[in-house]
Design a protein around this motif. Structure first.
Motif, PDB file in Angstrom:
ATOM      1  N   GLY A   5      10.271   9.445   8.874  1.00 55.74           N
ATOM      2  CA  GLY A   5      11.191   8.513   9.156  1.00 55.74           C
ATOM      3  C   GLY A   5      12.508   8.085   8.335  1.00 55.74           C
ATOM      4  N   THR A   6      12.223   9.189   7.237  1.00 54.29           N
ATOM      5  CA  THR A   6      13.748   8.952   6.232  1.00 54.29           C
ATOM      6  C   THR A   6      14.257  10.181   6.190  1.00 54.29           C
ATOM      7  OG1 THR A   6      12.258   9.708   4.351  1.00 54.29           O
ATOM      8  CG2 THR A   6      12.103   7.316   4.950  1.00 54.29           C
ATOM      9  N   ALA A   7      15.353  10.190   5.978  1.00 54.05           N
ATOM     10  CA  ALA A   7      16.122  11.398   5.790  1.00 54.05           C
ATOM     11  C   ALA A   7      17.313  11.438   4.502  1.00 54.05           C
ATOM     12  CB  ALA A   7      17.089  11.722   7.073  1.00 54.05           C
ATOM     13  N   VAL A   8      17.891  10.374   4.391  1.00 48.90           N
ATOM     14  CA  VAL A   8      18.976  10.161   3.450  1.00 48.90           C
ATOM     15  C   VAL A   8      18.747   8.936   2.485  1.00 48.90           C
ATOM     16  CG1 VAL A   8      21.682  10.352   3.039  1.00 48.90           C
ATOM     17  CG2 VAL A   8      20.522  11.217   5.103  1.00 48.90           C
ATOM     18  N   LEU A   9      17.643   9.066   1.886  1.00 45.36           N
ATOM     19  CA  LEU A   9      17.179   7.897   0.962  1.00 45.36           C
ATOM     20  C   LEU A   9      18.367   7.846  -0.076  1.00 45.36           C
ATOM     21  CD1 LEU A   9      13.466   8.670   0.373  1.00 45.36           C
ATOM     22  CD2 LEU A   9      14.682   6.745   1.560  1.00 45.36           C
ATOM     23  N   PHE A  10      18.712   6.735  -0.477  1.00 48.56           N
ATOM     24  CA  PHE A  10      19.558   6.156  -1.501  1.00 48.56           C
ATOM     25  C   PHE A  10      19.261   5.214  -2.339  1.00 48.56           C
ATOM     26  CE2 PHE A  10      24.552   7.441  -1.341  1.00 48.56           C
ATOM     27  CZ  PHE A  10      24.752   6.873  -2.619  1.00 48.56           C
ATOM     28  N   GLY A  11      20.183   4.156  -2.520  1.00 48.14           N
ATOM     29  CA  GLY A  11      19.864   3.212  -3.830  1.00 48.14           C
ATOM     30  C   GLY A  11      18.881   2.288  -3.313  1.00 48.14           C
ATOM     31  N   SER A  12      18.073   2.168  -4.149  1.00 46.62           N
ATOM     32  CA  SER A  12      16.597   1.483  -4.270  1.00 46.62           C
ATOM     33  C   SER A  12      16.398   0.562  -5.458  1.00 46.62           C
ATOM     34  CB  SER A  12      15.537   2.627  -4.079  1.00 46.62           C
ATOM     35  OG  SER A  12      15.843   3.676  -3.266  1.00 46.62           O
ATOM     36  N   GLN A  13      15.414  -0.163  -5.126  1.00 46.58           N
ATOM     37  CA  GLN A  13      14.697  -1.165  -6.319  1.00 46.58           C
ATOM     38  C   GLN A  13      13.341  -1.275  -5.818  1.00 46.58           C
ATOM     39  OE1 GLN A  13      17.053  -3.540  -8.237  1.00 46.58           O
ATOM     40  NE2 GLN A  13      17.906  -0.987  -8.254  1.00 46.58           N
ATOM     41  N   PRO A  14      12.494  -1.414  -7.043  1.00 48.20           N
ATOM     42  CA  PRO A  14      11.429  -1.941  -7.110  1.00 48.20           C
ATOM     43  C   PRO A  14      11.060  -3.245  -6.647  1.00 48.20           C
ATOM     44  CG  PRO A  14      11.626  -0.802  -9.090  1.00 48.20           C
ATOM     45  CD  PRO A  14      12.995  -1.151  -8.328  1.00 48.20           C
ATOM     46  N   ILE A  15      10.004  -3.494  -5.436  1.00 44.70           N
ATOM     47  CA  ILE A  15       9.710  -4.861  -5.160  1.00 44.70           C
ATOM     48  C   ILE A  15       8.922  -5.638  -6.155  1.00 44.70           C
ATOM     49  CG2 ILE A  15       8.942  -6.260  -3.297  1.00 44.70           C
ATOM     50  CD1 ILE A  15       9.612  -4.019  -1.514  1.00 44.70           C
ATOM     51  N   PRO A  16       9.643  -6.733  -6.844  1.00 46.60           N
ATOM     52  CA  PRO A  16       8.897  -7.277  -7.855  1.00 46.60           C
ATOM     53  C   PRO A  16       7.237  -7.790  -7.327  1.00 46.60           C
ATOM     54  CG  PRO A  16      10.914  -7.791  -7.639  1.00 46.60           C
ATOM     55  CD  PRO A  16      10.798  -7.242  -6.474  1.00 46.60           C
ATOM     56  N   GLY A  17       6.293  -7.571  -8.311  1.00 45.94           N
ATOM     57  CA  GLY A  17       5.019  -8.022  -7.931  1.00 45.94           C
ATOM     58  C   GLY A  17       4.356  -7.347  -7.048  1.00 45.94           C
ATOM     59  N   ALA A  18       4.686  -6.437  -6.393  1.00 44.58           N
ATOM     60  CA  ALA A  18       4.047  -5.558  -5.294  1.00 44.58           C
ATOM     61  C   ALA A  18       2.920  -4.815  -5.717  1.00 44.58           C
ATOM     62  CB  ALA A  18       5.180  -4.550  -4.436  1.00 44.58           C
ATOM     63  N   ASN A  19       1.655  -4.775  -5.087  1.00 48.20           N
ATOM     64  CA  ASN A  19       0.579  -3.966  -5.331  1.00 48.20           C
ATOM     65  C   ASN A  19      -0.057  -3.388  -4.065  1.00 48.20           C
ATOM     66  OD1 ASN A  19      -1.275  -2.892  -6.859  1.00 48.20           O
ATOM     67  ND2 ASN A  19      -2.639  -4.728  -7.191  1.00 48.20           N
ATOM     68  N   PRO A  20       0.091  -2.380  -3.684  1.00 52.79           N
ATOM     69  CA  PRO A  20       0.454  -1.170  -4.595  1.00 52.79           C
ATOM     70  C   PRO A  20       1.915  -1.121  -4.623  1.00 52.79           C
ATOM     71  CG  PRO A  20      -0.052  -0.256  -2.280  1.00 52.79           C
ATOM     72  CD  PRO A  20      -0.668  -1.869  -2.422  1.00 52.79           C
ATOM     73  N   PRO A  21       2.442  -0.505  -5.554  1.00 52.71           N
ATOM     74  CA  PRO A  21       3.985  -0.457  -5.756  1.00 52.71           C
ATOM     75  C   PRO A  21       4.711  -0.177  -4.646  1.00 52.71           C
ATOM     76  CG  PRO A  21       2.946   0.905  -7.619  1.00 52.71           C
ATOM     77  CD  PRO A  21       1.831   0.451  -6.434  1.00 52.71           C
ATOM     78  N   MET A  22       5.828  -1.009  -4.331  1.00 49.40           N
ATOM     79  CA  MET A  22       6.836  -0.643  -3.129  1.00 49.40           C
ATOM     80  C   MET A  22       7.961  -0.586  -3.592  1.00 49.40           C
ATOM     81  SD  MET A  22       4.749  -2.821  -0.416  1.00 49.40           S
ATOM     82  CE  MET A  22       4.797  -1.970   0.914  1.00 49.40           C
ATOM     83  N   ILE A  23       8.916   0.041  -2.878  1.00 45.49           N
ATOM     84  CA  ILE A  23      10.273   0.094  -3.234  1.00 45.49           C
ATOM     85  C   ILE A  23      11.063  -0.069  -1.844  1.00 45.49           C
ATOM     86  CG2 ILE A  23      12.285   1.950  -3.612  1.00 45.49           C
ATOM     87  CD1 ILE A  23       9.935   3.718  -4.949  1.00 45.49           C
ATOM     88  N   PHE A  24      12.249  -1.057  -2.197  1.00 45.91           N
ATOM     89  CA  PHE A  24      13.035  -1.368  -1.144  1.00 45.91           C
ATOM     90  C   PHE A  24      14.159  -0.163  -1.137  1.00 45.91           C
ATOM     91  CE2 PHE A  24      16.736  -2.723   0.968  1.00 45.91           C
ATOM     92  CZ  PHE A  24      16.482  -3.635   2.037  1.00 45.91           C
ATOM     93  N   ALA A  25      14.341   0.436  -0.059  1.00 50.14           N
ATOM     94  CA  ALA A  25      15.220   1.587  -0.279  1.00 50.14           C
ATOM     95  C   ALA A  25      16.330   1.793   0.897  1.00 50.14           C
ATOM     96  CB  ALA A  25      14.444   2.698  -0.123  1.00 50.14           C
ATOM     97  N   THR A  26      17.547   1.990   0.568  1.00 46.14           N
ATOM     98  CA  THR A  26      18.392   2.325   1.727  1.00 46.14           C
ATOM     99  C   THR A  26      18.304   3.982   2.290  1.00 46.14           C
ATOM    100  OG1 THR A  26      20.337   3.112   0.149  1.00 46.14           O
ATOM    101  CG2 THR A  26      20.023   0.660   0.839  1.00 46.14           C
ATOM    102  N   ASP A  27      18.631   3.953   3.443  1.00 43.88           N
ATOM    103  CA  ASP A  27      18.821   5.244   3.985  1.00 43.88           C
ATOM    104  C   ASP A  27      20.011   5.540   4.905  1.00 43.88           C
ATOM    105  OD1 ASP A  27      18.441   7.639   5.785  1.00 43.88           O
ATOM    106  OD2 ASP A  27      16.418   7.675   4.978  1.00 43.88           O
ATOM    107  N   ALA A  28      20.975   6.050   4.607  1.00 44.33           N
ATOM    108  CA  ALA A  28      22.104   6.246   5.168  1.00 44.33           C
ATOM    109  C   ALA A  28      22.049   6.812   6.668  1.00 44.33           C
ATOM    110  CB  ALA A  28      23.073   7.170   4.541  1.00 44.33           C
ATOM    111  N   SER A  29      21.043   7.304   6.796  1.00 44.53           N
ATOM    112  CA  SER A  29      20.634   7.773   8.303  1.00 44.53           C
ATOM    113  C   SER A  29      20.153   6.746   9.322  1.00 44.53           C
ATOM    114  CB  SER A  29      19.810   8.798   8.563  1.00 44.53           C
ATOM    115  OG  SER A  29      18.446   8.480   8.050  1.00 44.53           O
ATOM    116  N   PHE A  30      19.786   5.521   8.925  1.00 43.83           N
ATOM    117  CA  PHE A  30      19.618   4.541   9.747  1.00 43.83           C
ATOM    118  C   PHE A  30      19.813   3.119   9.126  1.00 43.83           C
ATOM    119  CE2 PHE A  30      15.623   5.300   7.492  1.00 43.83           C
ATOM    120  CZ  PHE A  30      15.074   4.030   6.967  1.00 43.83           C
ATOM    121  N   GLY A  31      19.687   2.928   7.815  1.00 41.92           N
ATOM    122  CA  GLY A  31      19.729   1.496   7.286  1.00 41.92           C
ATOM    123  C   GLY A  31      18.997   1.230   6.255  1.00 41.92           C
ATOM    124  N   ALA A  32      17.784   0.533   6.346  1.00 43.90           N
ATOM    125  CA  ALA A  32      16.993   0.309   5.213  1.00 43.90           C
ATOM    126  C   ALA A  32      15.361   0.312   5.374  1.00 43.90           C
ATOM    127  CB  ALA A  32      17.576  -0.772   4.090  1.00 43.90           C
ATOM    128  N   GLY A  33      14.763   0.450   4.462  1.00 45.22           N
ATOM    129  CA  GLY A  33      13.202   0.127   4.688  1.00 45.22           C
ATOM    130  C   GLY A  33      12.518   0.007   3.371  1.00 45.22           C
TER     131      GLY A  33
END
Length: 428
Positions: A270-298
């Motif tokens: 579902g991803t193709a062009v992963l770009f700018g990202s940030q770790p989500i604080p306190g997430a367990n398991p670890p999670m990342i908020f990431a932009t993807d220029a092919s659709f938006g963000a996830g």
């Protein structure tokens, strides 16, 4: 408002302090009262990324607006990638997020044109006063465009996206600066010097929230069925501060932590062009908020094997290129920008759904930008950079994240910041 130049940018490493008169926003007093319990940032930093690269520092006033500024040479050279037509790619000259970063009281900045990375000490009494620590460190890859640093591990890691693309790291200390960079962990993306983007390039390298892993997003190229990926390297060592003497005794010294040479690489469906990202604080398991220029963000979820899956996805149907992201701990939401649209989109950290849209295209004509790139949240504000497009002046938009209103539009041409500018870091 304009920053007025009072000194030339030095070609050496000494800082040039530039003062600038600031006119208060009409809503400054109200903003200060409303957010008096939040921690306002101290200064915003970015790189000019010019032929003679420099770090531009802009003071953050008590009410969140921007004030005086300084420009300090990195001792290295900036660089500009090429677009599909073979022309210099501005804005977004480095096709990346985090071209400079802060770790403790130090700033690390890439020099894409000279294949080095510079380290600065920030004065505890004056955030505009930067001092180069040691010499810029040579990076074994080509066209460094993103950098991450860990205080816990005394480790700085640089991503390169030219013909020698990959990750290289070194330990650092406050007295001597950056040590020798280690061997390149290569990404075989078949790039050139300078790279041709924005697709098929390294996007961003950054540490996990607990600083035990280094993440790097790498863009694919859907037009030629080239798959992008998330690279994960664990940290080897415990971060202890020990050195060995000539007699073999252990004494306090530099961190023993190193970046592993063993990589886990995954291409989340579902991803193709992963770009700018940030770790989500306190997430367990670890999670990342990431932009993807092919659709938006996830939202990416990282499992125990360090493999990533796309846990949530939100399309931005009218996007041009959604590429940069920041997280506000005040609102517990993410904010993303688009290089082709003058707006900031607020998104959920739970399911990536759209919380709201801050449309800056409706602001006065003097506050219009062609689009926004790097951004950071601090206190009750989001600070977003627009390098301009050669005719529109580079500027930082200051947005109140509670009222969702533009507080200030600060132009940067007076301190020599132009269309090649990149990066955004904030000292808090």
């Amino acid at each position: 408002m304009h920053f007025t130049r009072h000194a030339l940018i030095s070609a050496l490493v000494a800082p040039a302090i530039l003062a600038s008169p600031i006119s208060s926003s009409k809503s400054s007093v109200a903003i200060q009262r409303r957010h008096q319990k939040t921690t306002t940032g101290k200064a915003v930093y970015l790189i000019t990324n010019g032929v003679e690269n420099a770090v531009a520092a802009v003071l953050i006033n008590a009410d969140g607006t921007l004030g005086d500024a300084s420009v300090t040479a990195t001792g290295g050279c900036g660089g500009v990638s090429l677009n599909a037509m073979g022309k210099p790619a501005t804005p977004d000259a480095l096709v990346a997020q985090s071209s400079l970063t802060i770790a403790g009281q130090n700033i690390f900045a890439v020099n894409a044109g000279s294949n080095t990375v510079s380290m600065f000490a920030i004065s505890p009494s004056d955030p505009l006063s930067l001092q180069l620590v040691g010499e810029p460190a040579a990076v074994p890859g080509s066209f460094p465009n993103t950098v991450a640093a860990s205080v816990k591990n005394s480790l700085v890691c640089v991503g390169t996206t030219g013909s020698k693309a990959g990750i290289s790291c070194a330990n650092f200390d406050a007295q001597n600066g950056i040590g020798a960079m280690d061997a390149l962990r290569p990404f075989d993306i078949g790039q050139s010097d300078p790279p041709v983007g924005p697709t098929n390039t390294v996007s961003q390298t950054f540490f996990s929230e607990d600083q035990t892993m280094l993440f790097t997003t790498v863009k694919g190229d859907p037009a030629v069925n080239n798959t992008g990926f998330l690279s994960v390297f664990p940290i080897d060592g415990n971060g202890s501060m020990m050195n060995s003497t000539a007699c073999g005794a252990a004494i306090p010294g530099a961190s023993s932590s190193k970046l592993s040479m063993k990589e886990m690489r995954s291409s989340p469906a579902g991803t193709a062009v992963l770009f700018g990202s940030q770790p989500i604080p306190g997430a367990n398991p670890p999670m990342i908020f990431a932009t993807d220029a092919s659709f938006g963000a996830g939202i990416l979820s990282i499992d125990s094997t360090m493999s990533a899956t796309l846990a949530a996805k939100q399309a931005l149907t009218d996007q041009k290129a959604t590429c940069w992201a920041t997280i506000s701990t005040l609102t517990n939401t993410a904010f993303v920008t688009d290089v082709g649209i003058n707006r900031i989109v607020e998104m959920s950290l739970k399911d990536a759904s759209i919380v709201g849209i801050i449309d800056l295209s409706q602001e006065r004509a003097s506050a219009q930008d062609p689009g926004l790139i790097d951004l950071r949240a601090a206190g009750a504000f989001v600070y977003a950079l627009s390098p301009g497009n050669g005719t529109t002046e580079a500027a930082i938009s200051v947005v109140d994240i509670t009222s969702k209103k533009l507080v200030q539009h600060a132009t940067l041409g007076g301190i020599g910041v132009g269309s090649t500018a990149q990066g955004m870091a904030i000292l808090v």
